[in-house]
Every structure is written in C-alpha cells, then in structure tokens.
Design an enzyme around this catalytic site. Structure first.
Site, short mmCIF file in Angstrom:
data_model
loop_
_atom_site.label_atom_id
_atom_site.label_comp_id
_atom_site.label_asym_id
_atom_site.label_seq_id
_atom_site.Cartn_x
_atom_site.Cartn_y
_atom_site.Cartn_z
N LYS A 167 0.79 -1.22 0.00
CA LYS A 167 0.00 0.00 0.00
C LYS A 167 0.83 1.28 0.00
O LYS A 167 0.37 2.33 -0.45
CB LYS A 167 -0.96 0.00 1.19
CG LYS A 167 -2.04 -1.06 1.11
CD LYS A 167 -2.87 -1.10 2.37
CE LYS A 167 -3.90 -2.21 2.35
NZ LYS A 167 -5.08 -1.87 1.57
N GLY A 171 -0.81 -2.12 14.70
CA GLY A 171 -0.37 -2.09 13.31
C GLY A 171 0.20 -0.73 12.97
O GLY A 171 -0.13 0.27 13.63
N SER A 172 1.05 -0.66 11.93
CA SER A 172 1.63 0.63 11.55
C SER A 172 1.85 0.75 10.05
O SER A 172 2.54 1.65 9.59
CB SER A 172 2.97 0.82 12.28
OG SER A 172 3.90 -0.20 11.94
N GLY A 173 1.28 -0.15 9.26
CA GLY A 173 1.44 -0.11 7.81
C GLY A 173 0.41 0.77 7.13
O GLY A 173 -0.24 1.61 7.77
N GLY A 174 0.24 0.57 5.83
CA GLY A 174 -0.66 1.41 5.06
C GLY A 174 -2.10 1.31 5.49
O GLY A 174 -2.81 2.32 5.58
#
Length: 274
Positions: free
Chosen positions: A69, A128-131
């Site tokens: 992402k 969480g820390s992604g897109g």
C-alpha cells in the site's frame, strides 16, 4: 460468467497472500449487471513490473493489499486526495495509461465507525503501523477519537504513525486494555505464520466493549471468535472488504450497484470463505 473474449475489460488485485474475496465480489457484480468484465487476483513477484503491466496492458483497475500500500506510491502518476492525505494506496484506476491512486479503506473504516455508533470518548488500542493502519488511524482521528494507542513492534513506524495523528505509541500491548480493540496486522490471517494467534490478550478482550479485526480472511478470525465468545460488539474484516470493494467497483466502472445487488455480491463473496 461471460466467456473470455478480446473485448473484455480486466481488473486485478495485488497481494502477498491473495484471497478470493475481491474476485467473487467483483465478478458477481459484473455478471449481475451484464458487464463484459473480469477480475483476477495475483501475488506479484515484482511490484514495479506488475504495475508496469497494469499500464502497458490497459488493465482498468488494480486493488492493492498488504504489504504494497505504501511501496506502490512511487509507481503511479497521480494521487487522489483520499490516498495522498494518508500516504497509502489500495486502489489504482488506469485511464489510457495514466494511473491514479485512491484509498477506499479509509471510507470503509469511517462508515463502520459511524454505523456501529462507536463513542469518540472511548479509548482505542490500534495494533499495526502499515498502510492499512494509516487509513484506520485517520478514520478514527477524523471521527473525533483522541485516546488512541498505536501498538507496533517497529518503533520507527509506530511512533511516526502516532505522531502523525497526535496519538500515543507502545511496542507491546500485552498489559494494555482499552474500550475498543482494533487489529490491523496479519495476525490471524489465513495462510500466515500467526493464523491461529490472538492479536490482543484474553484480558484485553475481556475488558473491551468492541473488537474490530480488519483481517478479512478468514471472516471469523481468532480475535473475532474470541470477541463473540466474550459477548462483545464485533466488527469484521469481511465488512471492511465489502465496503471498500464497493467503492473500488464504482471507481472502475462508473456504476453504483443497488443495495440488493451489493448484498447478493457480499453473500456470494462470504460463501466462498466459509
């Protein structure tokens, strides 16, 4: 399903672990609406080559899933505000070789927050820390939530996401509780190394009032199952998948299906993951 032919319009999805959710949802609607279109899921071995293929082959639409992402941003021509505002892409639309990136994850999360009447005064643990976590955190921030803890083992990414929205960060949620638990990691995802794992402790689930898992496959993740067993309000990744896929469908085709058609497509999608 319409037989393959040279005039058929193609849409695809790119994911490290593809599911049939989008394939079943979109193809069901194509057939219901009499469209000469087809949708296929792929697991790319080279993201840049895959996006070049979208452009070069005239593929109309491309859904982007974890973990691409953010990486895909450098490969598109334009960023719609829905994607540029959170630096995360889940949808690409190809207009005669010009690739425009969108994010329909945000609108899906925002709709579910509103639909379930989640209280902005409630505390939130968001893992969480992604897109996808960016889209989720933005939706909670824009819905008025301020007491949010970003839980991420990657300190750099976790702190950056927390700072972006004025939230807090922690590397470990094992001793933390909150009113609302939100999992935006692959923990509990079918086919992954942690598919049988809980993304939050049993104590945290017991203390929460709402359990929200963005993982769409399986529809009943370990976290969702634990939330149901504890008689909590649960919000599933399957619900997210339906809402974001609907907005993708509209972007690709320019057609908004009826509520009845969407419901039928959702039921068909879920039947394939039961």
């Amino acid at each position: 399903m319409t037989l393959l032919n040279k005039d058929m319009t193609l849409c695809i999805s790119l994911s490290a672990r593809p599911s049939n959710n989008g394939t079943r949802f979109h193809n069901h609607l194509y057939e219901a609406l009499g469209l000469n279109w087809i949708y296929k899921a792929f697991a790319p071995t080279d993201l840049a080559q895959a996006i070049a293929g979208v452009r070069g082959l005239g593929i109309r639409g491309c859904a982007i899933s974890m973990p691409y992402k953010e990486d895909v941003i450098a490969l598109v021509d334009r960023m719609d505000p829905s994607a540029s505002a959170i630096d995360s892409v889940n949808t690409i639309v190809n207009d005669a070789g010009v690739l425009t990136a969108y994010n329909t994850d945000y609108s899906a999360i925002a709709q579910l927050i509103a639909r379930n009447e989640l209280d902005p005064e409630a505390s939130v643990l968001l893992r969480g820390s992604g897109g996808m976590a960016k889209a989720t955190a933005a939706a909670f921030r824009d819905a008025g939530f301020a007491d949010v803890m970003i839980v991420a083992r990657n300190e750099s990414n976790g702190r950056a996401l927390a700072d972006l929205y004025g939230f807090h960060w922690s590397a470990d949620a094992s001793d933390s509780t909150a009113d609302i638990l939100v999992n935006v990691t692959p923990i509990g995802m079918a086919g992954g190394p942690e598919e049988q794992s809980l993304s939050f402790s049993e104590a945290a689930i017991a203390a929460a009032s709402v359990v929200f898992d963005v993982v769409a496959l399986p529809a009943e993740t370990p976290l969702i199952a634990a939330g149901r067993d504890a008689d909590k309000i649960v919000i599933t990744g399957a619900e997210v998948a339906t809402l974001q896929a609907l907005e993708q469908f509209v972007l690709y085709t320019g057609i908004r299906p009826s509520a009845e058609q969407v419901q039928a497509a959702e039921e068909f999608m879920r039947a394939g993951t039961a």
